[in-house]
Design a protein around this motif. Structure first.
Motif, PDB file in Angstrom:
ATOM      1  N   LEU A 296      10.999 -20.240  25.924  1.00 26.36           N
ATOM      2  CA  LEU A 296       9.869 -21.137  25.674  1.00 26.36           C
ATOM      3  C   LEU A 296       9.022 -20.502  24.584  1.00 26.36           C
ATOM      4  CD1 LEU A 296       8.851 -21.962  29.358  1.00 26.36           C
ATOM      5  CD2 LEU A 296      10.311 -23.293  27.835  1.00 26.36           C
ATOM      6  N   PRO A 297       9.111 -20.974  23.365  1.00 23.45           N
ATOM      7  CA  PRO A 297       8.374 -20.354  22.260  1.00 23.45           C
ATOM      8  C   PRO A 297       6.875 -20.351  22.522  1.00 23.45           C
ATOM      9  CG  PRO A 297       9.151 -22.519  21.619  1.00 23.45           C
ATOM     10  CD  PRO A 297       9.797 -22.229  22.940  1.00 23.45           C
ATOM     11  N   SER A 298       6.262 -19.160  22.328  1.00 24.87           N
ATOM     12  CA  SER A 298       4.831 -19.031  22.573  1.00 24.87           C
ATOM     13  C   SER A 298       4.229 -18.101  21.522  1.00 24.87           C
ATOM     14  CB  SER A 298       4.574 -18.469  23.977  1.00 24.87           C
ATOM     15  OG  SER A 298       3.210 -18.137  24.141  1.00 24.87           O
ATOM     16  N   MET A 299       3.305 -18.639  20.748  1.00 28.65           N
ATOM     17  CA  MET A 299       2.623 -17.829  19.747  1.00 28.65           C
ATOM     18  C   MET A 299       1.747 -16.775  20.405  1.00 28.65           C
ATOM     19  SD  MET A 299       2.175 -17.186  16.558  1.00 28.65           S
ATOM     20  CE  MET A 299       2.766 -18.655  15.707  1.00 28.65           C
ATOM     21  N   ALA A 300       1.137 -17.133  21.541  1.00 28.56           N
ATOM     22  CA  ALA A 300       0.274 -16.186  22.249  1.00 28.56           C
ATOM     23  C   ALA A 300       1.080 -15.000  22.761  1.00 28.56           C
ATOM     24  CB  ALA A 300      -0.439 -16.890  23.404  1.00 28.56           C
ATOM     25  N   LYS A 301       2.277 -15.279  23.300  1.00 24.91           N
ATOM     26  CA  LYS A 301       3.108 -14.188  23.803  1.00 24.91           C
ATOM     27  C   LYS A 301       3.616 -13.320  22.654  1.00 24.91           C
ATOM     28  CE  LYS A 301       7.019 -13.132  26.780  1.00 24.91           C
ATOM     29  NZ  LYS A 301       8.041 -13.629  27.704  1.00 24.91           N
ATOM     30  N   PHE A 302       3.984 -13.954  21.550  1.00 25.87           N
ATOM     31  CA  PHE A 302       4.438 -13.181  20.396  1.00 25.87           C
ATOM     32  C   PHE A 302       3.321 -12.282  19.883  1.00 25.87           C
ATOM     33  CE2 PHE A 302       4.987 -12.407  15.904  1.00 25.87           C
ATOM     34  CZ  PHE A 302       6.308 -12.011  15.831  1.00 25.87           C
ATOM     35  N   ASN A 303       2.100 -12.839  19.769  1.00 25.81           N
ATOM     36  CA  ASN A 303       0.979 -12.036  19.283  1.00 25.81           C
ATOM     37  C   ASN A 303       0.650 -10.881  20.233  1.00 25.81           C
ATOM     38  OD1 ASN A 303       0.656 -13.554  16.968  1.00 25.81           O
ATOM     39  ND2 ASN A 303      -0.809 -14.961  17.913  1.00 25.81           N
ATOM     40  N   ALA A 304       0.747 -11.148  21.541  1.00 28.11           N
ATOM     41  CA  ALA A 304       0.480 -10.090  22.520  1.00 28.11           C
ATOM     42  C   ALA A 304       1.520  -8.975  22.401  1.00 28.11           C
ATOM     43  CB  ALA A 304       0.475 -10.667  23.931  1.00 28.11           C
ATOM     44  N   GLY A 305       2.802  -9.357  22.280  1.00 31.04           N
ATOM     45  CA  GLY A 305       3.861  -8.356  22.107  1.00 31.04           C
ATOM     46  C   GLY A 305       3.728  -7.631  20.786  1.00 31.04           C
ATOM     47  N   PHE A 306       3.355  -8.344  19.753  1.00 35.23           N
ATOM     48  CA  PHE A 306       3.157  -7.756  18.431  1.00 35.23           C
ATOM     49  C   PHE A 306       2.049  -6.707  18.473  1.00 35.23           C
ATOM     50  CE2 PHE A 306       1.289  -7.548  14.237  1.00 35.23           C
ATOM     51  CZ  PHE A 306       2.381  -7.588  13.380  1.00 35.23           C
ATOM     52  N   LEU A 307       0.922  -7.073  19.113  1.00 35.61           N
ATOM     53  CA  LEU A 307      -0.213  -6.157  19.201  1.00 35.61           C
ATOM     54  C   LEU A 307       0.120  -4.936  20.049  1.00 35.61           C
ATOM     55  CD1 LEU A 307      -3.185  -5.617  18.552  1.00 35.61           C
ATOM     56  CD2 LEU A 307      -3.799  -6.904  20.612  1.00 35.61           C
TER      57      LEU A 307
ATOM     58  N   LEU B 128      -0.161 -23.653  28.969  1.00 31.81           N
ATOM     59  CA  LEU B 128       0.756 -23.797  30.091  1.00 31.81           C
ATOM     60  C   LEU B 128       1.827 -22.703  30.093  1.00 31.81           C
ATOM     61  CD1 LEU B 128       1.311 -27.669  30.031  1.00 31.81           C
ATOM     62  CD2 LEU B 128      -0.056 -26.370  31.671  1.00 31.81           C
ATOM     63  N   VAL B 129       2.309 -22.347  28.883  1.00 36.18           N
ATOM     64  CA  VAL B 129       3.461 -21.451  28.798  1.00 36.18           C
ATOM     65  C   VAL B 129       3.089 -19.993  29.016  1.00 36.18           C
ATOM     66  CG1 VAL B 129       5.232 -20.551  27.235  1.00 36.18           C
ATOM     67  CG2 VAL B 129       4.800 -23.000  27.361  1.00 36.18           C
ATOM     68  N   TYR B 130       1.981 -19.516  28.437  1.00 30.50           N
ATOM     69  CA  TYR B 130       1.681 -18.079  28.508  1.00 30.50           C
ATOM     70  C   TYR B 130       0.191 -17.852  28.720  1.00 30.50           C
ATOM     71  CZ  TYR B 130       1.314 -13.152  27.350  1.00 30.50           C
ATOM     72  OH  TYR B 130       1.052 -11.818  27.414  1.00 30.50           O
ATOM     73  N   SER B 131      -0.098 -16.968  29.639  1.00 25.87           N
ATOM     74  CA  SER B 131      -1.452 -16.483  29.886  1.00 25.87           C
ATOM     75  C   SER B 131      -1.324 -15.087  30.478  1.00 25.87           C
ATOM     76  CB  SER B 131      -2.198 -17.422  30.851  1.00 25.87           C
ATOM     77  OG  SER B 131      -1.639 -17.324  32.153  1.00 25.87           O
ATOM     78  N   PRO B 132      -2.402 -14.322  30.493  1.00 30.17           N
ATOM     79  CA  PRO B 132      -2.325 -12.982  31.085  1.00 30.17           C
ATOM     80  C   PRO B 132      -1.898 -12.999  32.551  1.00 30.17           C
ATOM     81  CG  PRO B 132      -4.314 -13.196  29.753  1.00 30.17           C
ATOM     82  CD  PRO B 132      -3.709 -14.560  29.826  1.00 30.17           C
ATOM     83  N   VAL B 133      -2.111 -14.129  33.214  1.00 29.78           N
ATOM     84  CA  VAL B 133      -1.750 -14.232  34.628  1.00 29.78           C
ATOM     85  C   VAL B 133      -0.312 -14.687  34.806  1.00 29.78           C
ATOM     86  CG1 VAL B 133      -2.318 -15.315  36.844  1.00 29.78           C
ATOM     87  CG2 VAL B 133      -4.149 -14.713  35.231  1.00 29.78           C
ATOM     88  N   LEU B 134       0.114 -15.668  34.004  1.00 31.71           N
ATOM     89  CA  LEU B 134       1.432 -16.275  34.195  1.00 31.71           C
ATOM     90  C   LEU B 134       2.166 -16.353  32.863  1.00 31.71           C
ATOM     91  CD1 LEU B 134       3.511 -17.745  35.977  1.00 31.71           C
ATOM     92  CD2 LEU B 134       2.330 -19.888  35.402  1.00 31.71           C
ATOM     93  N   ASP B 135       3.397 -15.851  32.874  1.00 32.29           N
ATOM     94  CA  ASP B 135       4.285 -15.946  31.725  1.00 32.29           C
ATOM     95  C   ASP B 135       5.396 -16.913  32.103  1.00 32.29           C
ATOM     96  OD1 ASP B 135       5.889 -15.700  29.536  1.00 32.29           O
ATOM     97  OD2 ASP B 135       6.337 -13.558  29.800  1.00 32.29           O
TER      98      ASP B 135
END
Length: 593
Positions: free
Chosen positions: A419-430, A535-542
């Motif tokens: 499930l593509p997620s810009m937020a998850k990518f940015n979190a992993g990148f950081l 819906l897809v990514y948050s600090p609580v639910l991936d």
């Protein structure tokens, strides 16, 4: 009991007096050995007769010692200074081997008034160096002892000064300096003897002896530095040939000697008398007992091997100290955990080197010759430091390479999210960037930082490029799935309608504006993306991580709801309509009827 003790004490006193009576010397007007070689001619030992001659002196003591090569006329010179014949004074040999063994003293000191102080002046004769059958070790010890004991040191040389003579004297000065520090348990300034360069049988024309000495010293810079502690304490003098028949000198009267020699000899006596001073140790003049005690201490230190006895300071004594100090540096550097920054490694290196040099400074032999040893230690430390630098570079490269590979794998994984997620990518990148910045240390960090920036930038550009396209496809598929779910599974008309609206928007917009890329600038699309990201990514639910599990649970709940829960609410009279929409329609028809 008391009576027995009295007899023991009486017997002890008798023994002491008998010992003194046996060892007593009736005539001190002769030469006595104070230092003798052992049978192997390597170590030195004290001679009781000569020490007794010195112990009896209560006045401050001064010593005049003559050193030089064997067969150079040292004993004859001392007899001349004492106004004694060869048969009265020090033994003079006419054979090719050396006559004097060890160090001898004339038993009757010359009483002088020096600066208002009655001083007893002893004359010391030393065994000549460079004779056959002796080691350099033995020569150096005799040379050094004469240097440290004397108030006036006469360096007796035949005809001219050689570089080897200066080297030998330089080393003797180093030894003497170390005697003072080591015997007294602390490193104190060396109080040098008055040095008198005496050239005998001076028949050469041209430069004066003083000019010759100065020129010889200038040719050997390192040695000149060693002799600098004698500074203005040195002078030069020359004696002409006393007579052509040297083997008959002991039988000749002054009237039969060369007049120029007799004149210069008397001048030499006056020069020696003018420079004599009491022997000073720790700022205090020594009497006979104190002088002997000092001699015993330095000889004990010498024979124990605490002080080297060869001309090569670095190779014999300082070599072990160099090795231990280098080991100290190595141990200090080995406990360091690599890799680390170059600045930190340099700082630790400097601290370890300072500690090693301090240890060497506390233990080394020779203040002036030690300069070469210090240079050697510096060179060895720098060579070892280069190895640590190379090890640090290797460990840094190894660590940064591992972190770089980990981040590269992480970026590859983020490229293929279900499930593509810009937020998850940015979190992993950081997270990857922070981990690399914190853990990658050492000289390789700069190189790998550039590689990281390039790789991370490329990964981010690729992800952004694929993100909108993959999200568009996902939303199209999602809208169709929700149409089916709302129509046939849940049978909730609002879900079906919302799904159709999303599908129609996605398909018609891209066809109306010719390309899907234009969709990505639409505010509606931005809202859809924001909702998707929530819906897809948050600090609580991936959701990407738990999608399969959540989907499985949803299917189980849906099946349960369809098969079990709805049966419990099934009406008694006929089946309940599956779709509420159709049920409402039948009710409307019934009312119209």
């Amino acid at each position: 009991m008391l009576k027995n003790l009295w007899w023991v004490g009486f017997f002890f006193v008798v023994l002491q007096f008998s010992h003194c009576w046996v060892s007593g010397i009736d005539d001190f007007n002769q030469a006595f050995p104070i230092i003798e070689p052992d049978p192997g001619h390597t170590k030195l030992r004290l001679s009781s007769e000569g020490l007794e001659a010195i112990r009896r002196i209560t006045n401050p003591i001064a010593a005049v010692a003559v050193i030089g090569p064997y067969r150079s006329g040292k004993s004859f010179l001392l007899n001349q200074l004492l106004s004694l014949s060869c048969y009265q004074g020090f033994g003079v040999g006419h054979m090719r081997d050396t006559k004097t063994k060890g160090i001898w003293v004339w038993g009757t000191p010359v009483e002088m008034d020096i600066d208002g102080v009655k001083t007893s002046v002893f004359y010391l004769d030393t065994e000549g160096f460079e004779s056959i059958g002796k080691s350099n070790v033995y020569d150096d010890r005799i040379f050094a002892l004469a240097t440290v004991l004397s108030s006036v040191l006469i360096y007796n040389l035949p005809e001219t000064i050689r570089e080897a003579d200066i080297s030998r004297l330089s080393f003797a000065v180093e030894l003497a300096e170390e005697f003072y520090g080591r015997v007294k348990g602390q490193d104190v300034a060396f109080e040098p003897a008055k040095l008198l360069w005496l050239i005998q049988r001076d028949f050469l024309q041209g430069k004066s002896v003083k000019e010759m000495v100065d020129e010889a010293l200038q040719h050997v810079n390192q040695i000149r530095d060693s002799l600098a502690i004698m500074g203005d304490n040195s002078t030069a003098f020359s004696l002409p040939q006393p007579h052509l028949q040297r083997t008959k000198l002991c039988d000749l009267k002054d009237g039969e000697l060369e007049p120029s020699y007799v004149e210069k000899r008397e001048q030499l006596k006056e020069v020696v008398k003018s420079v004599i001073r009491p022997k000073i140790v720790q700022g205090k003049s020594l009497n006979g007992n104190e002088f002997v005690s000092f001699l015993e201490k330095i000889l004990e230190a010498l024979n124990k091997g605490e002080i080297p006895s060869t001309g090569s300071l670095v190779e014999v004594f300082n070599k072990k100290i160099l090795e231990s100090c280098l080991k100290l540096y190595e141990d200090s550097m080995t406990i360091v955990i690599l890799p680390m920054s170059e600045e930190s490694l340099q700082s630790i290196h400097e601290a370890s080197r300072a500690e090693s040099l301090k240890s060497f400074d506390e233990q080394h032999f020779g203040r002036h010759h030690a300069k070469k040893s210090v240079e050697t230690l510096h060179e060895d430390i720098e060579k070892m430091f280069k190895n640590f630098v190379m090890a640090n570079q290797y460990q840094s490269s190894k660590l940064c390479e591992a972190l770089y590979t980990t981040c590269e794998d992480k970026m590859d994984q983020l490229q293929v999210l279900r499930l593509p997620s810009m937020a998850k990518f940015n979190a992993g990148f950081l997270l990857c960037n922070q981990s690399f910045e914190k853990e990658c240390v050492g000289p390789s960090k700069t190189v790998y930082e550039q590689r990281m920036l390039k790789m991370m930038g490329k990964s981010k550009s690729l992800f952004i490029k694929e993100y909108n396209h993959r999200l568009f496809n996902w939303l199209v598929a999602f809208s169709l799935v929700m149409v089916i779910v709302g129509r046939f599974i849940i049978k909730f008309i609002l879900i079906e309608i919302g799904a159709w609206i999303l599908f129609i928007f996605l398909e018609t917009y891209t066809r109306m504006f010719w390309s899907p890329e234009s969709l990505y600038y639409n505010p509606v699309w931005h809202g859809i993306v924001a909702t998707w990201e929530t819906l897809v990514y948050s600090p609580v639910l991936d959701l990407d991580r738990w999608a399969i599990q959540i989907g499985f649970v949803a299917v189980v709940l849906l099946v349960y709801w369809r098969c079990c829960a709805r049966r419990k609410h099934k009406p008694k009279h006929g089946p309940h309509p599956v779709l509420p929409l159709y049920t409402n329609a039948s009710r409307v028809r019934d009312r119209s009827e």
